[in-house]
Design a protein around this motif. Structure first.
Motif, PDB file in Angstrom:
ATOM      1  N   PRO A 229       0.822  -1.222   0.000  1.00 38.15           N
ATOM      2  CA  PRO A 229       0.000   0.000   0.000  1.00 38.15           C
ATOM      3  C   PRO A 229       0.852   1.266   0.000  1.00 38.15           C
ATOM      4  O   PRO A 229       0.528   2.243  -0.691  1.00 38.15           O
ATOM      5  CB  PRO A 229      -0.823  -0.126   1.279  1.00 38.15           C
ATOM      6  N   ARG A 230       1.946   1.243   0.748  1.00 31.08           N
ATOM      7  CA  ARG A 230       2.815   2.417   0.784  1.00 31.08           C
ATOM      8  C   ARG A 230       3.532   2.604  -0.543  1.00 31.08           C
ATOM      9  O   ARG A 230       3.776   3.741  -0.989  1.00 31.08           O
ATOM     10  CB  ARG A 230       3.833   2.228   1.912  1.00 31.08           C
ATOM     11  N   LEU A 231       3.884   1.488  -1.194  1.00 30.07           N
ATOM     12  CA  LEU A 231       4.543   1.566  -2.493  1.00 30.07           C
ATOM     13  C   LEU A 231       3.632   2.241  -3.511  1.00 30.07           C
ATOM     14  O   LEU A 231       4.053   3.149  -4.241  1.00 30.07           O
ATOM     15  CB  LEU A 231       4.910   0.163  -2.958  1.00 30.07           C
ATOM     16  N   VAL A 232       2.370   1.819  -3.567  1.00 26.91           N
ATOM     17  CA  VAL A 232       1.414   2.419  -4.508  1.00 26.91           C
ATOM     18  C   VAL A 232       1.141   3.872  -4.129  1.00 26.91           C
ATOM     19  O   VAL A 232       1.093   4.760  -4.994  1.00 26.91           O
ATOM     20  CB  VAL A 232       0.106   1.609  -4.522  1.00 26.91           C
ATOM     21  N   VAL A 361      15.599  12.375 -12.329  1.00 28.30           N
ATOM     22  CA  VAL A 361      15.176  12.942 -11.054  1.00 28.30           C
ATOM     23  C   VAL A 361      15.358  11.973  -9.899  1.00 28.30           C
ATOM     24  O   VAL A 361      16.008  12.275  -8.914  1.00 28.30           O
ATOM     25  CB  VAL A 361      13.692  13.379 -11.128  1.00 28.30           C
ATOM     26  N   ARG A 362      14.800  10.810 -10.004  1.00 29.49           N
ATOM     27  CA  ARG A 362      14.791   9.859  -8.887  1.00 29.49           C
ATOM     28  C   ARG A 362      15.020   8.465  -9.446  1.00 29.49           C
ATOM     29  O   ARG A 362      14.085   7.677  -9.573  1.00 29.49           O
ATOM     30  CB  ARG A 362      13.456   9.958  -8.171  1.00 29.49           C
ATOM     31  N   PRO A 363      16.268   8.122  -9.792  1.00 31.35           N
ATOM     32  CA  PRO A 363      16.511   6.834 -10.460  1.00 31.35           C
ATOM     33  C   PRO A 363      16.022   5.629  -9.681  1.00 31.35           C
ATOM     34  O   PRO A 363      15.656   4.619 -10.279  1.00 31.35           O
ATOM     35  CB  PRO A 363      18.046   6.812 -10.612  1.00 31.35           C
ATOM     36  N   GLU A 364      16.002   5.719  -8.351  1.00 40.23           N
ATOM     37  CA  GLU A 364      15.560   4.567  -7.568  1.00 40.23           C
ATOM     38  C   GLU A 364      14.044   4.405  -7.585  1.00 40.23           C
ATOM     39  O   GLU A 364      13.506   3.421  -7.058  1.00 40.23           O
ATOM     40  CB  GLU A 364      16.064   4.672  -6.120  1.00 40.23           C
ATOM     41  N   ALA A 365      13.342   5.381  -8.187  1.00 40.71           N
ATOM     42  CA  ALA A 365      11.873   5.325  -8.241  1.00 40.71           C
ATOM     43  C   ALA A 365      11.379   5.400  -9.680  1.00 40.71           C
ATOM     44  O   ALA A 365      10.299   5.916  -9.947  1.00 40.71           O
ATOM     45  CB  ALA A 365      11.282   6.462  -7.422  1.00 40.71           C
ATOM     46  N   GLN A 366      12.159   4.853 -10.626  1.00 38.07           N
ATOM     47  CA  GLN A 366      11.819   5.003 -12.036  1.00 38.07           C
ATOM     48  C   GLN A 366      10.469   4.377 -12.382  1.00 38.07           C
ATOM     49  O   GLN A 366       9.707   4.930 -13.170  1.00 38.07           O
ATOM     50  CB  GLN A 366      12.919   4.383 -12.897  1.00 38.07           C
ATOM     51  N   SER A 367      10.162   3.233 -11.811  1.00 36.12           N
ATOM     52  CA  SER A 367       8.889   2.585 -12.140  1.00 36.12           C
ATOM     53  C   SER A 367       7.711   3.399 -11.633  1.00 36.12           C
ATOM     54  O   SER A 367       6.683   3.529 -12.306  1.00 36.12           O
ATOM     55  CB  SER A 367       8.850   1.172 -11.548  1.00 36.12           C
ATOM     56  N   ARG A 368       7.845   3.983 -10.444  1.00 42.25           N
ATOM     57  CA  ARG A 368       6.751   4.790  -9.907  1.00 42.25           C
ATOM     58  C   ARG A 368       6.610   6.111 -10.643  1.00 42.25           C
ATOM     59  O   ARG A 368       5.503   6.606 -10.858  1.00 42.25           O
ATOM     60  CB  ARG A 368       6.966   5.020  -8.410  1.00 42.25           C
ATOM     61  N   LEU A 369       7.722   6.691 -11.059  1.00 40.21           N
ATOM     62  CA  LEU A 369       7.649   7.888 -11.888  1.00 40.21           C
ATOM     63  C   LEU A 369       6.934   7.576 -13.206  1.00 40.21           C
ATOM     64  O   LEU A 369       6.104   8.359 -13.680  1.00 40.21           O
ATOM     65  CB  LEU A 369       9.057   8.415 -12.178  1.00 40.21           C
TER      66      LEU A 369
END
Length: 421
Positions: A229-232, A361-369
């Motif tokens: 849930p926190r990931l989404v 911007v945020r390479p560790e969050a590419q999928s969420r971006l």
């Protein structure tokens, strides 16, 4: 004092302490991805994978009359096939794509491709309309594997080569969308609508095996485990934190609204006098738009040279100019062919430049971006489909062209304002 969120929005390389709340592995650590870049052959393989996945969402468009006849569905209801498929795609963006920041991405990609095979076969074998609609929704949910692939390809790309790789892989998505009608119409005429989904299932099976064998796997990411849930929910957190995401997502919404305004109602004047084209002939117009996919590679190379913002502006200008030949369709279908090439070239340039800037911007969050960006992309496609049909009903093709040009002009103005800021 400048806030961390504002600093990261204005300077993509600025440190952002909120990153620890989302993932503990920074982009510059070697644990997040293999150290080498992505070869052109593997990039093209991933491009084909994206095209096959996204095409599954659009195969039904030229087949609706055949499906309705097979199941005895009323014309007013058969539109649910496309609606549920697109709704499933939007849900997949939110519920599946963020998992790419949490699990091994090659495993996620091959798993989604495998499940897509089952969903496609379920469509082909559906004995009743309710089961067909359920299977179509599942196809849409799983088609978002294309966005997982794009984010992973950006992660695998070597420094200074990310734009080229993203451009290559992204071109597959747009080509898949544009050629889906042509492929589905041709196979549907020759072997029936169910054969379209059987052929796609076979092709997807082959692609899953190729990806598993050829695409490198990530090494273990020593990231903090985040609850699902926190990931989404962090997709929406990123919207609040990153101005770059907000700007690029709005540009995607406007650009894809404009191109959908062109693609959705064009079947109406082409099928009517004086052209009287068949569905198969109309599907061939996708080949013209596919030629514009060449813009993706050029845009990627320009982005690698630090010209992503300028590339996006040129693309938006091309989309605006393309509506002039589109308005000349009553005089000749060749004007529409020219319009599709120019508008899709511009769209590819904008889309690749947007993604390149996002991934800085945020390479560790590419999928969420990617998930957040594509959510507004989907909203733009839905808005364009609804608005264009209503406008065509009231004002004809000229009114459609004015709507598309107004949307493109709005996008260009928004880009100009955001770039100056």
């Amino acid at each position: 004092m400048t806030s961390p969120a504002r600093a990261s929005a204005e300077d993509p390389t600025a440190a952002d302490p909120t990153a620890d709340a989302l993932a503990k592995a920074p982009a510059d650590t070697p644990t997040g991805a293999p150290p080498r870049g992505l070869s052109p052959a593997i990039a093209w393989l991933l491009s084909v994978a994206c095209g096959l996945a996204v095409a599954n969402v659009y195969y039904s468009q030229p087949l609706l009359d055949l499906i309705a006849r097979d199941y005895g569905i009323a014309p007013a209801t058969i539109g649910l096939v496309g609606t549920l498929t697109q709704t499933g795609y939007a849900l997949g963006l939110l519920l599946l794509v963020p998992l790419g920041d949490h699990v091994n991405r090659r495993t996620l990609i091959t798993s989604q491709l495998g499940l897509s095979v089952l969903a496609l076969l379920a469509v082909a074998l559906a004995p009743s309309a309710p089961l067909l609609l359920l299977a179509m929704a599942a196809v849409g949910v799983l088609a978002v594997v294309a966005q997982v692939v794009v984010a992973y390809s950006a992660q695998l790309a070597a420094p200074g080569d990310q734009g080229r790789v993203v451009g290559t892989v992204t071109s597959g998505i747009v080509v898949g969308i544009l050629l889906a009608r042509t492929v589905a119409g041709t196979i549907g005429d020759l072997a029936g609508w169910r054969a379209v989904y059987v052929v796609s299932a076979v092709a997807t099976t082959a692609m899953a095996l190729a990806v598993a064998a050829a695409v490198p796997s990530e090494r273990h990411r020593a990231a903090e485990r985040i609850g699902y849930p926190r990931l989404v929910g962090s997709v929406f957190t990123l919207f609040a934190q990153e101005r770059v995401l907000r700007v690029r997502a709005v540009l995607a919404l406007l650009a894809f609204t404009s191109v959908t305004v062109l693609l959705t109602p064009m079947v109406l004047p082409l099928a009517a006098p004086p052209f009287n084209l068949s569905h198969t002939q109309i599907g061939l117009f996708g080949l013209a738009g596919a030629a514009g996919a060449l813009g993706a590679g050029y845009a990627g190379r320009q982005a690698d040279r630090g010209r992503a913002e300028r590339t996006a502006g040129i693309g938006l200008l091309a989309m605006l100019v393309g509506w002039l030949p589109a308005a000349l369709l009553p005089h000749s279908v060749w004007w529409l062919v020219l319009a599709m090439v120019v508008i899709d070239y511009g769209l590819q340039s904008v889309h690749v430049a947007n993604q390149h800037l996002l991934y800085q911007v945020r390479p560790e969050a590419q999928s969420r971006l990617t998930a957040g960006y594509m959510l507004l992309y989907s909203a733009g496609c839905g808005a364009g489909a609804i608005l264009s049909t209503v406008v065509y009903d009231h004002g004809g093709w000229t009114a459609v062209c004015l709507l598309g040009a107004a949307t493109s002009l709005t996008a260009l103005g928004y880009w100009w304002t955001a770039a100056r800021r």
